[in-house]
Design an enzyme around this catalytic site. Structure first.
Site, mmCIF file in Angstrom:
data_model
loop_
_atom_site.group_PDB
_atom_site.id
_atom_site.type_symbol
_atom_site.label_atom_id
_atom_site.label_comp_id
_atom_site.label_asym_id
_atom_site.label_seq_id
_atom_site.Cartn_x
_atom_site.Cartn_y
_atom_site.Cartn_z
ATOM 1 N N SER A 177 0.863 -1.171 0.000
ATOM 2 C CA SER A 177 0.000 0.000 0.000
ATOM 3 C C SER A 177 0.910 1.235 0.000
ATOM 4 C CB SER A 177 -0.928 -0.017 1.222
ATOM 5 O OG SER A 177 -1.770 1.105 1.205
ATOM 6 N N TYR A 191 -5.019 8.446 -6.121
ATOM 7 C CA TYR A 191 -4.012 7.461 -5.679
ATOM 8 C C TYR A 191 -4.414 6.891 -4.332
ATOM 9 C CZ TYR A 191 0.537 5.637 -4.192
ATOM 10 O OH TYR A 191 1.551 4.824 -3.724
ATOM 11 N N LYS A 195 -5.326 3.044 -2.990
ATOM 12 C CA LYS A 195 -4.564 2.380 -1.924
ATOM 13 C C LYS A 195 -5.432 2.090 -0.690
ATOM 14 C CE LYS A 195 -0.439 2.020 -3.789
ATOM 15 N NZ LYS A 195 0.215 0.734 -4.048
HETATM 16 N N1 LIG Z 1 8.145 5.150 -4.461
HETATM 17 C C1 LIG Z 1 7.352 5.642 -3.519
HETATM 18 O O1 LIG Z 1 7.462 6.806 -3.092
HETATM 19 C C2 LIG Z 1 6.285 4.791 -2.935
HETATM 20 C C3 LIG Z 1 5.810 3.666 -3.600
HETATM 21 N N2 LIG Z 1 4.800 2.927 -3.029
HETATM 22 C C4 LIG Z 1 4.273 1.760 -3.718
HETATM 23 O O2 LIG Z 1 5.328 0.823 -3.920
HETATM 24 C C5 LIG Z 1 5.073 0.071 -5.107
HETATM 25 C C6 LIG Z 1 6.299 0.099 -5.994
HETATM 26 O O3 LIG Z 1 6.576 1.443 -6.283
HETATM 27 P P1 LIG Z 1 8.009 1.881 -6.878
HETATM 28 O O4 LIG Z 1 8.997 0.810 -6.629
HETATM 29 O O5 LIG Z 1 8.259 3.264 -6.419
HETATM 30 O O6 LIG Z 1 7.637 1.954 -8.426
HETATM 31 P P2 LIG Z 1 8.480 1.836 -9.750
HETATM 32 O O7 LIG Z 1 7.794 2.704 -10.754
HETATM 33 O O8 LIG Z 1 9.929 2.013 -9.515
HETATM 34 O O9 LIG Z 1 8.207 0.289 -10.150
HETATM 35 C C7 LIG Z 1 6.882 -0.094 -10.414
HETATM 36 C C8 LIG Z 1 6.906 -1.546 -10.839
HETATM 37 O O10 LIG Z 1 5.571 -1.949 -11.121
HETATM 38 C C9 LIG Z 1 5.507 -2.419 -12.474
HETATM 39 N N3 LIG Z 1 4.201 -2.076 -13.031
HETATM 40 C C10 LIG Z 1 3.664 -0.840 -13.175
HETATM 41 N N4 LIG Z 1 2.470 -0.937 -13.773
HETATM 42 C C11 LIG Z 1 2.254 -2.249 -14.030
HETATM 43 C C12 LIG Z 1 1.218 -2.986 -14.651
HETATM 44 N N5 LIG Z 1 0.139 -2.375 -15.154
HETATM 45 N N6 LIG Z 1 1.332 -4.330 -14.738
HETATM 46 C C13 LIG Z 1 2.422 -4.960 -14.254
HETATM 47 N N7 LIG Z 1 3.449 -4.330 -13.641
HETATM 48 C C14 LIG Z 1 3.358 -2.985 -13.541
HETATM 49 C C15 LIG Z 1 6.660 -1.684 -13.189
HETATM 50 O O11 LIG Z 1 7.113 -2.375 -14.330
HETATM 51 P P3 LIG Z 1 6.511 -2.005 -15.805
HETATM 52 O O12 LIG Z 1 6.362 -0.523 -15.877
HETATM 53 O O13 LIG Z 1 7.518 -2.558 -16.757
HETATM 54 O O14 LIG Z 1 5.193 -2.706 -15.895
HETATM 55 C C16 LIG Z 1 7.718 -1.736 -12.110
HETATM 56 O O15 LIG Z 1 8.313 -3.002 -12.088
HETATM 57 C C17 LIG Z 1 3.833 0.694 -5.735
HETATM 58 O O16 LIG Z 1 2.699 -0.054 -5.362
HETATM 59 C C18 LIG Z 1 3.753 2.078 -5.080
HETATM 60 O O17 LIG Z 1 2.425 2.565 -5.025
HETATM 61 C C19 LIG Z 1 4.252 3.244 -1.805
HETATM 62 C C20 LIG Z 1 4.708 4.346 -1.125
HETATM 63 C C21 LIG Z 1 5.759 5.173 -1.638
HETATM 64 C C1 LIG Z 2 -0.906 10.372 13.927
HETATM 65 C C2 LIG Z 2 0.427 10.884 13.529
HETATM 66 C C3 LIG Z 2 0.712 10.897 12.047
HETATM 67 C C4 LIG Z 2 2.137 11.099 11.821
HETATM 68 C C5 LIG Z 2 2.701 11.029 10.461
HETATM 69 C C6 LIG Z 2 1.897 11.605 9.344
HETATM 70 C C7 LIG Z 2 2.719 11.798 8.101
HETATM 71 C C8 LIG Z 2 1.878 11.488 6.906
HETATM 72 C C9 LIG Z 2 2.615 11.734 5.632
HETATM 73 C C10 LIG Z 2 2.032 10.869 4.540
HETATM 74 C C11 LIG Z 2 3.059 10.598 3.482
HETATM 75 C C12 LIG Z 2 2.451 9.916 2.270
HETATM 76 C C13 LIG Z 2 3.543 9.329 1.437
HETATM 77 C C14 LIG Z 2 2.998 8.798 0.155
HETATM 78 C C15 LIG Z 2 4.130 8.202 -0.641
HETATM 79 C C16 LIG Z 2 3.628 7.752 -1.956
HETATM 80 O O1 LIG Z 2 2.968 6.779 -2.098
HETATM 81 C C17 LIG Z 2 3.954 8.672 -3.086
HETATM 82 N N1 LIG Z 2 5.333 8.591 -3.472
HETATM 83 C C18 LIG Z 2 3.101 8.330 -4.249
HETATM 84 O O2 LIG Z 2 2.601 9.506 -4.691
#
Ligand SMILES: NC(=O)C1=CN([C@@H]2O[C@H](COP(=O)(O)OP(=O)(O)OC[C@H]3O[C@@H](n4cnc5c(N)ncnc54)[C@H](OP(=O)(O)O)[C@@H]3O)[C@@H](O)[C@H]2O)C=CC1
Ligand SMILES: CCCCCCCCCCCCCCCC(=O)[C@@H](N)CO
Length: 336
Positions: A177, A191, A195
């Site tokens: 998530s 988004y 999630k």
């Molecule tokens: N980076 C961040 O700040 C954060 C990320 N997340 C979550 O972590 C997970 C990974 O993110 P992150 O590593 O940053 O992302 P990246 O963009 O670096 O990697 C995403 C991966 O998912 C694959 N992917 C995307 N779309 C599809 C699809 N339709 N079918 C199959 N595979 C797919 C991509 O490969 P391809 O494009 O080749 O399909 C790639 O391997 C996600 O769920 C994201 O929401 C959560 C919080 C923070």
């Molecule tokens: C009760 C106390 C609460 C304390 C902490 C609150 C802080 C919240 C910050 C939320 C950060 C969201 C990150 C999303 C990252 C992500 O998924 C993106 N990269 C994708 O857009």
């Protein structure tokens, strides 16, 4: 009553109440704790060609998984990922190209990969923009990939995961998530919707699958340094970056380590940093908690975390008000 006896009585009360709560929780928490090994298991990671998923594949291979399978769309990225894991760990992994929005393609890949022990639904896409401005197709794309894609993947893997238990030992379905899946923020509306849905899915699935020895985990990372985040930051509104910045960003390897450790102990809610732990306590709701010690912390700190959350909201709404005022001022200057 002499002061000494009063103090002793107070001490006893202060000790007895927490201890009795602790004992009650020891008996109360369900489901019970579990140990889910990675070594010698088949770990299937969607989105395993980049970012957090690639770190997960590296770490699962290094942890001695008997099979690591990665699934994503781009064949080139899959091949690069497979080569980098082979060079780093000597492990030969399987890679399948499929779009998680296409159930038949996912089913074909999952069947070809063989019975899964640890399924990590990590794939995801994210684009930050205020909802009114955001193209509805972009919003739909995020929901289709992040939510529907996860339903497709679990639907494809579940029958074999269930039929091959208990002989294959405890199974795990881990769902990636985000902290944006615990709190909605300006610019992350669609988004967050994609999630937040994963939490309801996970809580319901855990009740449906516990009897088959399949354990569900949800991982809630903050901003994590990945290629996906680099892309997102190019167009992310300033106010969204400020709000997201209230939780300290992490490296993909650290998120992957937290993820695998949480999976191994069957933890349902896996926070990744201290801000995430506070967020998890503030949003505990009716999510399962296997650890009676963490349950104790949740019970004791629930009220305080709500207060801390209200302070965050006070800060955020003042910030958003100032940000809009600044936007209007710069718009006025521009028009003059
Ligand atoms: N980076 C961040 O700040 C954060 C990320 N997340 C979550 O972590 C997970 C990974 O993110 P992150 O590593 O940053 O992302 P990246 O963009 O670096 O990697 C995403 C991966 O998912 C694959 N992917 C995307 N779309 C599809 C699809 N339709 N079918 C199959 N595979 C797919 C991509 O490969 P391809 O494009 O080749 O399909 C790639 O391997 C996600 O769920 C994201 O929401 C959560 C919080 C923070
Ligand atoms: C009760 C106390 C609460 C304390 C902490 C609150 C802080 C919240 C910050 C939320 C950060 C969201 C990150 C999303 C990252 C992500 O998924 C993106 N990269 C994708 O857009």
């Amino acid at each position: 009553m002499p002061m000494a006896s009063l103090l002793l009585l107070l001490l006893l009360v202060l000790l007895i109440i927490p201890l009795s709560v602790l004992l009650a929780l020891r008996l109360l928490v369900r489901p019970r704790t579990i140990n889910i090994p990675i070594r010698g298991r088949h770990v299937f990671i969607s989105g395993g060609s980049s970012g957090i998923g690639l770190s997960l594949a590296h770490q699962a291979a290094s942890a001695g998984a008997s099979r690591v399978t990665i699934l994503a769309r781009s064949v080139a990225k899959l091949e690069d990922a497979r080569d980098s894991i082979r060079r780093a760990t000597g492990a030969d992994i399987s890679a399948f190209s499929a779009d998680v929005r296409d159930f038949d393609a996912v089913k074909k890949a999952v069947d070809a990969a063989g019975p899964v022990d640890v399924l990590i639904c990590n794939h995801g896409v994210f684009a930050a923009q205020d909802f009114e401005t955001q193209d509805l197709e972009v919003a739909k794309f995020m929901v289709d990939v992040n939510l529907m894609g996860t339903l497709n993947l679990i639907k494809a893997a579940l029958p074999t995961m269930r039929r091959s238990r208990p002989q294959r030992g405890p199974g795990s379905i881990a769902i990636m998530s985000s902290q944006a899946g615990q709190v909605g923020l300006h610019g992350l509306a669609a988004y967050s919707a994609s999630k937040f849905g994963l939490r309801g899915l996970g809580e319901a699935l855990q009740q449906e699958l516990i009897e088959y020895g399949i354990h569900v985990s949800l991982i809630f990372p903050p901003d994590t340094e990945t290629p996906g985040l680099v892309e997102e930051k190019k167009r992310r509104p300033e106010v969204t970056s400020i709000l997201v910045g209230y939780s300290s960003a992490m490296q993909a390897d650290d998120v992957a380590r937290k993820t695998l450790n949480g999976i191994k102990s069957g933890t349902f809610t896996i926070p990744c940093n201290l801000d995430g732990l506070m967020l998890a306590i503030a949003t505990a709701g009716l999510s399962p908690q296997r650890s009676f010690l963490i349950a104790f912390v949740e019970v004791i700190l629930a009220g305080l975390m709500r207060l801390v959350g209200l302070c965050y909201l006070w800060t955020w709404y003042n910030l958003i008000e100032r940000w809009h005022a600044k936007q209007e001022q710069s718009q006025l200057k521009w028009n003059v």
